[in-house]
Enzyme design. Structure first.
Site, PDB file in Angstrom:
ATOM      1  N   ASP A  27       0.661  -1.113   0.044  1.00 50.71           N
ATOM      2  CA  ASP A  27      -0.082  -0.019   0.077  1.00 50.71           C
ATOM      3  C   ASP A  27       1.003   1.380  -0.136  1.00 50.71           C
ATOM      4  O   ASP A  27       1.858   1.191   0.807  1.00 50.71           O
ATOM      5  CB  ASP A  27      -0.896   0.000   1.106  1.00 50.71           C
ATOM      6  CG  ASP A  27      -1.848   0.946   1.006  1.00 50.71           C
ATOM      7  OD1 ASP A  27      -3.139   0.389   0.986  1.00 50.71           O
ATOM      8  OD2 ASP A  27      -1.993   2.115   1.217  1.00 50.71           O
ATOM      9  N   ILE A  28       0.502   2.207  -0.758  1.00 47.25           N
ATOM     10  CA  ILE A  28       1.249   3.587  -0.891  1.00 47.25           C
ATOM     11  C   ILE A  28       1.349   4.386   0.405  1.00 47.25           C
ATOM     12  O   ILE A  28       2.093   5.071   0.797  1.00 47.25           O
ATOM     13  CB  ILE A  28       0.637   4.182  -2.102  1.00 47.25           C
ATOM     14  CG1 ILE A  28       1.924   4.981  -2.771  1.00 47.25           C
ATOM     15  CG2 ILE A  28      -0.556   5.198  -1.813  1.00 47.25           C
ATOM     16  CD1 ILE A  28       1.549   5.641  -3.904  1.00 47.25           C
ATOM     17  N   ASN A  67     -12.731  -3.226   2.595  1.00 49.59           N
ATOM     18  CA  ASN A  67     -13.862  -2.067   2.728  1.00 49.59           C
ATOM     19  C   ASN A  67     -14.745  -2.297   1.516  1.00 49.59           C
ATOM     20  O   ASN A  67     -14.077  -2.540   0.386  1.00 49.59           O
ATOM     21  CB  ASN A  67     -13.019  -0.701   2.749  1.00 49.59           C
ATOM     22  CG  ASN A  67     -12.247  -0.871   3.885  1.00 49.59           C
ATOM     23  OD1 ASN A  67     -12.592  -1.203   5.061  1.00 49.59           O
ATOM     24  ND2 ASN A  67     -11.110  -0.153   3.814  1.00 49.59           N
ATOM     25  N   GLY A  96     -15.598   3.204   3.737  1.00 44.50           N
ATOM     26  CA  GLY A  96     -14.280   3.554   3.479  1.00 44.50           C
ATOM     27  C   GLY A  96     -13.509   3.122   2.072  1.00 44.50           C
ATOM     28  O   GLY A  96     -12.159   3.250   1.939  1.00 44.50           O
ATOM     29  N   GLN A  97     -14.233   2.373   1.287  1.00 45.47           N
ATOM     30  CA  GLN A  97     -13.602   2.010   0.111  1.00 45.47           C
ATOM     31  C   GLN A  97     -13.516   3.024  -0.847  1.00 45.47           C
ATOM     32  O   GLN A  97     -14.418   3.944  -1.205  1.00 45.47           O
ATOM     33  CB  GLN A  97     -14.428   0.784  -0.870  1.00 45.47           C
ATOM     34  CG  GLN A  97     -13.772   0.314  -1.884  1.00 45.47           C
ATOM     35  CD  GLN A  97     -14.834  -0.769  -2.716  1.00 45.47           C
ATOM     36  OE1 GLN A  97     -16.061  -1.117  -2.385  1.00 45.47           O
ATOM     37  NE2 GLN A  97     -14.109  -1.531  -3.639  1.00 45.47           N
ATOM     38  N   SER A  98     -12.148   3.439  -1.390  1.00 38.45           N
ATOM     39  CA  SER A  98     -11.882   4.436  -2.172  1.00 38.45           C
ATOM     40  C   SER A  98     -11.740   4.026  -3.496  1.00 38.45           C
ATOM     41  O   SER A  98     -11.469   4.742  -4.548  1.00 38.45           O
ATOM     42  CB  SER A  98     -10.941   5.333  -1.358  1.00 38.45           C
ATOM     43  OG  SER A  98      -9.589   4.517  -1.245  1.00 38.45           O
ATOM     44  N   HIS A 101     -10.210  -5.345  -3.220  1.00 37.11           N
ATOM     45  CA  HIS A 101      -8.897  -5.519  -2.829  1.00 37.11           C
ATOM     46  C   HIS A 101      -9.006  -5.915  -1.431  1.00 37.11           C
ATOM     47  O   HIS A 101      -9.850  -5.488  -0.523  1.00 37.11           O
ATOM     48  CB  HIS A 101      -7.927  -4.314  -3.120  1.00 37.11           C
ATOM     49  CG  HIS A 101      -8.484  -3.059  -2.506  1.00 37.11           C
ATOM     50  ND1 HIS A 101      -9.450  -2.426  -3.251  1.00 37.11           N
ATOM     51  CD2 HIS A 101      -8.249  -2.385  -1.176  1.00 37.11           C
ATOM     52  CE1 HIS A 101      -9.732  -1.345  -2.396  1.00 37.11           C
ATOM     53  NE2 HIS A 101      -9.318  -1.381  -1.210  1.00 37.11           N
ATOM     54  N   HIS A 104      -6.819  -5.767   2.356  1.00 37.73           N
ATOM     55  CA  HIS A 104      -5.696  -5.097   2.976  1.00 37.73           C
ATOM     56  C   HIS A 104      -5.203  -6.281   3.750  1.00 37.73           C
ATOM     57  O   HIS A 104      -6.021  -7.002   4.611  1.00 37.73           O
ATOM     58  CB  HIS A 104      -6.105  -4.138   3.930  1.00 37.73           C
ATOM     59  CG  HIS A 104      -6.534  -2.967   3.126  1.00 37.73           C
ATOM     60  ND1 HIS A 104      -6.047  -1.576   2.992  1.00 37.73           N
ATOM     61  CD2 HIS A 104      -7.936  -2.721   2.484  1.00 37.73           C
ATOM     62  CE1 HIS A 104      -6.822  -0.971   2.426  1.00 37.73           C
ATOM     63  NE2 HIS A 104      -7.920  -1.506   2.219  1.00 37.73           N
TER      64      HIS A 104
END
Ligand code: 5GP
Ligand code: ZN
Length: 115
Positions: free
Chosen positions: A33-34, A88, A94-96, A101, A103
């Site tokens: 994750d960035i 999410n 909170g899914q953006s 995916h 986490h």
């Protein structure tokens, strides 16, 4: 399901957008994750585009199961003693990024509920 042209994670899956890849096979991919929320924070995605966990599970339940198995392989490779898998689902949760995916979070003490 094929790649979606305006999708960030389809771009990572195709190699058009760079990412720090952890593990990949024909159908699944994982990368760091960035904006990590833990010492180990890896995202696991199917190469094919599904927008969320429910859509993936409906369309391809076997791939949904393989994603979980892949997430545990990532955690084993990262050497964490315990880990959390979070998906999410929906903007209100909170899914953006709307390419499904998981986490994989670990490497520090994780309590529940998050404090
Ligand atoms: P969500 O909020 O949808 O559950 O998770 C999306 C995750 O994608 C966030 O944790 C965010 O930091 C990560 N992310 C967003 N853009 C990028 C990117 O370009 N590269 C990587 N590696 N992660 C990203
Ligand atoms: Zn996508």
């Amino acid at each position: 399901m094929t790649a979606k042209t305006d999708c960030l994670f389809c771009g990572i899956a195709s190699g058009d957008i760079p990412a720090d890849i952890v593990l990949r096979d024909e159908h699944l991919l994982s990368f760091r994750d960035i904006n990590p929320q833990a010492p180990v924070h890896v995202l696991v995605i199917p190469v094919a585009h599904y927008s969320n966990a429910g859509q993936l599970a409906d369309a391809d339940p076997m791939l949904a199961g393989q994603l979980l198995e892949f997430a545990s392989r990532v955690a084993d490779q990262e050497g964490v003693s315990g880990y959390r898998i979070v998906m999410n689902t929906g903007a209100d949760a909170g899914q953006s990024v709307f390419h499904v995916h998981a986490h994989v979070l670990g490497g520090r003490s994780l309590t529940w509920p998050p404090g």
